[in-house]
Design a protein around this motif. Structure first.
Motif, PDB file in Angstrom:
ATOM      1  N   LEU A  24     -15.797   1.001 -31.406  1.00  0.00           N
ATOM      2  CA  LEU A  24     -14.960   0.746 -30.240  1.00  0.00           C
ATOM      3  C   LEU A  24     -13.547   0.445 -30.727  1.00  0.00           C
ATOM      4  O   LEU A  24     -13.349  -0.457 -31.547  1.00  0.00           O
ATOM      5  N   VAL A  81      -9.666  -0.706 -29.758  1.00  0.00           N
ATOM      6  CA  VAL A  81      -8.898  -1.413 -28.741  1.00  0.00           C
ATOM      7  C   VAL A  81      -7.453  -1.488 -29.200  1.00  0.00           C
ATOM      8  O   VAL A  81      -7.160  -2.010 -30.283  1.00  0.00           O
ATOM      9  N   ARG A 136      -8.588 -10.079 -24.213  1.00  0.00           N
ATOM     10  CA  ARG A 136      -9.013  -8.781 -23.669  1.00  0.00           C
ATOM     11  C   ARG A 136      -9.908  -8.044 -24.658  1.00  0.00           C
ATOM     12  O   ARG A 136     -10.919  -7.433 -24.268  1.00  0.00           O
ATOM     13  N   THR A 137      -9.567  -8.099 -25.927  1.00  0.00           N
ATOM     14  CA  THR A 137     -10.375  -7.433 -26.954  1.00  0.00           C
ATOM     15  C   THR A 137     -11.768  -8.036 -27.036  1.00  0.00           C
ATOM     16  O   THR A 137     -12.776  -7.315 -27.089  1.00  0.00           O
ATOM     17  N   LYS A 173     -13.853  -6.974 -24.080  1.00  0.00           N
ATOM     18  CA  LYS A 173     -14.318  -5.590 -24.194  1.00  0.00           C
ATOM     19  C   LYS A 173     -15.468  -5.475 -25.185  1.00  0.00           C
ATOM     20  O   LYS A 173     -16.427  -4.718 -24.970  1.00  0.00           O
ATOM     21  N   GLU A 190     -18.546  -6.922 -23.508  1.00  0.00           N
ATOM     22  CA  GLU A 190     -18.967  -6.035 -22.428  1.00  0.00           C
ATOM     23  C   GLU A 190     -19.666  -4.796 -22.976  1.00  0.00           C
ATOM     24  O   GLU A 190     -20.653  -4.317 -22.422  1.00  0.00           O
ATOM     25  N   THR A 191     -19.158  -4.274 -24.082  1.00  0.00           N
ATOM     26  CA  THR A 191     -19.694  -3.037 -24.652  1.00  0.00           C
ATOM     27  C   THR A 191     -20.996  -3.266 -25.417  1.00  0.00           C
ATOM     28  O   THR A 191     -21.955  -2.498 -25.275  1.00  0.00           O
TER      29      THR A 191
END
Length: 260
Positions: free
Chosen positions: A60, A62, A74-75, A78, A81-82
């Motif tokens: 992933l 970012v 935010r990172t 993510k 979430e992933t």
């Protein structure tokens, strides 16, 4: 040796090139989910392709600035979430900036501390609730071995890296009750774009192998190190294989630093 990394999730800042990219490759080879962070989207895309080619894993990527608290949060969001969890943070982002004291202005000090010290602070703080949630985890801060005994014309990097070492020790004490380990690696002469640029400027007629082994580098092991050698040490410290190691600094410098 099984490093116990399979299924774990790691964020690597400065992960599109150099030590950060090679660390992501090693972690992915060991079965970890990797999240790489950098400011350049194009470089990140290339890094994702390299990781896929070398390991078969889908990393992933970012786009983010480590000096931004919002980008750090935010990172982390993510990543969770992933992949559903976060276990490891490698605070690797940073460049070398070295000059005499009287040539380093206030803006240079601020930029360097924002990048190398506060970048690690932002990502570690954002990750902390998730590391606690998995019952522990690992933070590895990438610093510099010469920061333990800084010489002339080494500012501001020697100071920001020394601050990173102090941060590591203090964090390791504070977070140990949560089972979170915090260590640092002191990087010495390791192949990088900056080192390669110096090679091309100083000795364009020499092969890399010859330049890396030039005695003028004064490395006891006789050569400049490779990025993969640094990555393997970082991966070890991040892993379960180092489950009883915290609050320590490991030099990756071929023995060049005068201090342990």
């Amino acid at each position: 040796m099984d490093l116990g990394l399979k299924g774990k999730t790691a964020i690597i800042t400065g992960g599109s090139k150099g030590i950060g990219l090679h660390t992501a490759i090693v972690l992915a080879e060991e079965g970890a989910n990797v999240v790489i962070v950098a400011r350049g989207a194009e470089d990140l895309d290339k890094a994702v392709a390299v990781i896929k080619e070398r390991t078969g894993a889908d990393a992933l990527a970012v786009v983010g600035d480590v000096t931004s608290k919002d980008d750090a949060e935010r990172t982390v969001a993510k990543a969770v979430e992933t992949f559903g969890r976060l276990d490891i943070v490698v605070n690797n982002a940073g460049t070398s900036a070295a000059a005499p004291f009287d040539r380093v202005d206030a803006d240079a000090w601020t930029r360097d501390l924002d990048l190398k010290l506060f970048g690690a602070i932002h990502f570690s703080r954002a990750a902390l609730p998730h590391l606690r949630q998995v019952g522990g985890g690992s933070i590895v801060n990438v610093t510099a071995s010469f920061a333990k005994t800084p010489g002339a014309s080494s500012l501001p990097t020697s100071v920001s890296r020394a601050a990173g070492m102090a941060l590591t020790k203090a964090m390791s004490r504070d977070l140990a009750p949560d089972g979170i380990r915090v260590n640092t690696v002191g990087i010495g002469l390791i192949r990088s774009r900056q080192i390669e640029a110096r090679w091309q400027k100083e000795a364009p007629g020499l092969s890399w192998e010859a330049y890396a082994r030039d005695p003028k580098h004064d490395v006891p092991l006789g050569r400049i190190g490779d990025t993969a050698e640094a990555a393997r040490v970082i991966a070890f410290l991040a892993s379960d294989a180092a489950s009883y190691v915290t609050g320590t600094s490991v030099n990756i410098d071929g023995g060049k630093a005068p201090a342990l």
